[in-house]
Design an enzyme around this catalytic site. Structure first.
Site, PDB file in Angstrom:
ATOM      1  CG  ASP A 154      -0.336  -0.368   2.526  1.00 21.75           C
ATOM      2  OD1 ASP A 154       0.906  -0.403   2.597  1.00 21.75           O
ATOM      3  OD2 ASP A 154      -1.061  -0.604   3.493  1.00 21.75           O
ATOM      4  CG  ASN A 188      -9.284  -0.612  11.649  1.00 23.87           C
ATOM      5  OD1 ASN A 188      -8.282  -1.252  11.317  1.00 23.87           O
ATOM      6  ND2 ASN A 188      -9.798   0.343  10.891  1.00 23.87           N
ATOM      7  CG  HIS A 210      -6.241  -1.493   8.629  1.00 24.43           C
ATOM      8  ND1 HIS A 210      -6.331  -0.154   8.938  1.00 24.43           N
ATOM      9  CD2 HIS A 210      -4.944  -1.811   8.815  1.00 24.43           C
ATOM     10  CE1 HIS A 210      -5.141   0.296   9.289  1.00 24.43           C
ATOM     11  NE2 HIS A 210      -4.274  -0.692   9.215  1.00 24.43           N
ATOM     12  CD  GLU A 254      -9.239   1.689   7.187  1.00 22.68           C
ATOM     13  OE1 GLU A 254      -9.134   0.789   8.036  1.00 22.68           O
ATOM     14  OE2 GLU A 254      -8.816   2.842   7.378  1.00 22.68           O
TER      15      GLU A 254
HETATM   16  C1  GLP Z   1      -0.852   0.592   8.570  1.00 24.53           C
HETATM   17  C2  GLP Z   1      -0.529  -0.137   7.254  1.00 24.53           C
HETATM   18  C3  GLP Z   1      -0.656  -1.611   7.399  1.00 24.53           C
HETATM   19  C4  GLP Z   1      -0.075  -1.999   8.735  1.00 24.53           C
HETATM   20  C5  GLP Z   1      -0.985  -1.512   9.823  1.00 24.53           C
HETATM   21  C6  GLP Z   1      -0.463  -1.729  11.230  1.00 24.53           C
HETATM   22  O1  GLP Z   1      -1.618   1.693   8.464  1.00 24.53           O
HETATM   23  N1  GLP Z   1      -1.183   0.296   6.103  1.00 24.53           N
HETATM   24  O2  GLP Z   1      -0.018  -2.253   6.300  1.00 24.53           O
HETATM   25  O3  GLP Z   1       0.027  -3.390   8.810  1.00 24.53           O
HETATM   26  O4  GLP Z   1      -1.391  -0.185   9.599  1.00 24.53           O
HETATM   27  O5  GLP Z   1       0.520  -0.811  11.556  1.00 24.53           O
HETATM   28  P1  GLP Z   1       1.488  -0.975  12.786  1.00 24.53           P
HETATM   29  O6  GLP Z   1       2.419  -2.085  12.444  1.00 24.53           O
HETATM   30  O7  GLP Z   1       2.188   0.340  12.882  1.00 24.53           O
HETATM   31  O8  GLP Z   1       0.646  -1.297  13.978  1.00 24.53           O
END
Ligand code: GLP
Length: 263
Positions: free
Chosen positions: A67, A137, A139, A144
Site C-alpha cells: 500500500d 481495527n 485492517h 478497512e
Molecule cells: C498501517 C498499514 C498496514 C499496517 C498496519 C499496522 O496503516 N497500512 O499495512 O500493517 O497499519 O501498523 P502498525 O504495524 O504500525 O501497527
C-alpha cells in the site's frame, strides 16, 4: 493456519527474518511483498543484520509493496517508499530494477494504474511471500473494515480510526485521506502469507482475525481462508487466543513444520 508464539518481540522479529532468509536461500529470485508500519521494522533490521553477518544475498529478490498514501510523492518522509528505503533497501544489495512499489502520485487514471499493478504482479509470476501487519481495527494493508474478501488493488478512503492511529507517526503533518492498497483478493493470491503482530494493543483484534468469524468487519479474518498462512505473535498479542496451548505446541515444532522457510 500456523500460529507461532514467541516470548519476546525481538524473538518474533528474528523468527520472521530467519523464515524470510531461508526462503531467499532456497529460492533466490523470491518475489517478496513488503509491509510498512511499526511492526515489521525489527524484521527488516534483522534481515539487514543477516545481510551483513552472513552475506544474505538480496540481488535476485523482487520486492512489491502492499500500500501507499495517495498524494505523497516518493521523497516525502511519510511515504512508504521512503520507509522501505530507510529501513531496508539502502542497507542491502537490492537491485533497483527489482523494486516495484505502489506509487503515491501515479500518472493518469487511478483505476488503470491499479490494474497495471495487478498485471505487473501477475506477469512477474505472483508474490511468493507476503509480509503483513494488522491494524487495531482489523485492517489488512489499507483494506478497512467492510472491504470485500475479493477486492483488488484500488484507491481507498482511510477511516477516522486509522488516520488517528497514523497521526502518531505523522506528528504535525496531516495524514492523507486516501491510499492505494492491494485488495484482500490480491493478497490472498500470494503463495504464503506471513502476518505479524506484537504487543497487547493487538491482542483483541488478533483473536478476532485468527479465531473469530470470517467477516468483512475484520478484513484480516480473510487470512483464515489461506492454505499457507503463518502468524507470528509475541506472548502479549497472543493473550486472548482460545487455542494458545496448541499454538505453543506448534511453535516448539517450527523447524519440523517449516523446514525450508516459507517456500
Ligand atoms: C498501517 C498499514 C498496514 C499496517 C498496519 C499496522 O496503516 N497500512 O499495512 O500493517 O497499519 O501498523 P502498525 O504495524 O504500525 O501497527
Amino acid at each position: 493456519m500456523f500460529v507461532v508464539i514467541t516470548e519476546t518481540i525481538e524473538q518474533g522479529h528474528r523468527t520472521a527474518a530467519s523464515l524470510v532468509a531461508q526462503s531467499i536461500k532456497k529460492h533466490p529470485p523470491l518475489r517478496l511483498g513488503l509491509a510498512a508500519g511499526t511492526t515489521p521494522i525489527g524484521v527488516y533490521q534483522s534481515l539487514v543484520e543477516l545481510h551483513r553477518s552472513t552475506h544474505l544475498d538480496f540481488s535476485g529478490v523482487e520486492f512489491f509493496s502492499l500500500d501507499e498514501f495517495l498524494g505523497l510523492c516518493s521523497s516525502s518522509p511519510h511515504s512508504y517508499h521512503a520507509f522501505f528505503h530507510h529501513h531496508l533497501f539502502r542497507h542491502i544489495n537490492a537491485n533497483a530494477g527489482n523494486i516495484q512499489l505502489l506509487e503515491g502520485e501515479p500518472q493518469g487514471d487511478i483505476d488503470s494504474y491499479c490494474r497495471s499493478y495487478e498485471r505487473l504482479i501477475h506477469d512477474r509470476g505472483g508474490i511468493d511471500v507476503q509480509l503483513l501487519g494488522i491494524g487495531v481495527n482489523g485492517h489488512l494493508a489499507f483494506n478497512e473494515p467492510t472491504s470485500s474478501f475479493r477486492s483488488r488493488t484500488r484507491a481507498c478512503l482511510l477511516s477516522a480510526e486509522t488516520r488517528e492511529t497514523l497521526s502518531r507517526t505523522f506528528k504535525e503533518t496531516e495524514v492523507p485521506e486516501w491510499a492505494v492498497t492491494m485488495g484482500l483478493g490480491t493478497i490472498a493470491e500470494a503463495r504464503t502469507l506471513l502476518m505479524l503482530a506484537f504487543g497487547k494493543e493487538k491482542a483483541k483484534v488478533i483473536a478476532q482475525a485468527v479465531e473469530g468469524p470470517l467477516t468483512a468487519a475484520i478484513p484480516a479474518s480473510s487470512i483464515q481462508l489461506h492454505p499457507n498462512a503463518v502468524v507470528i505473535l509475541d506472548a502479549e498479542a497472543a493473550e486472548d487466543l482460545k487455542f494458545k496451548k496448541y499454538y505453543q505446541q506448534q511453535s516448539a515444532h517450527l523447524t519440523t513444520l517449516l523446514p525450508h522457510g516459507l517456500v
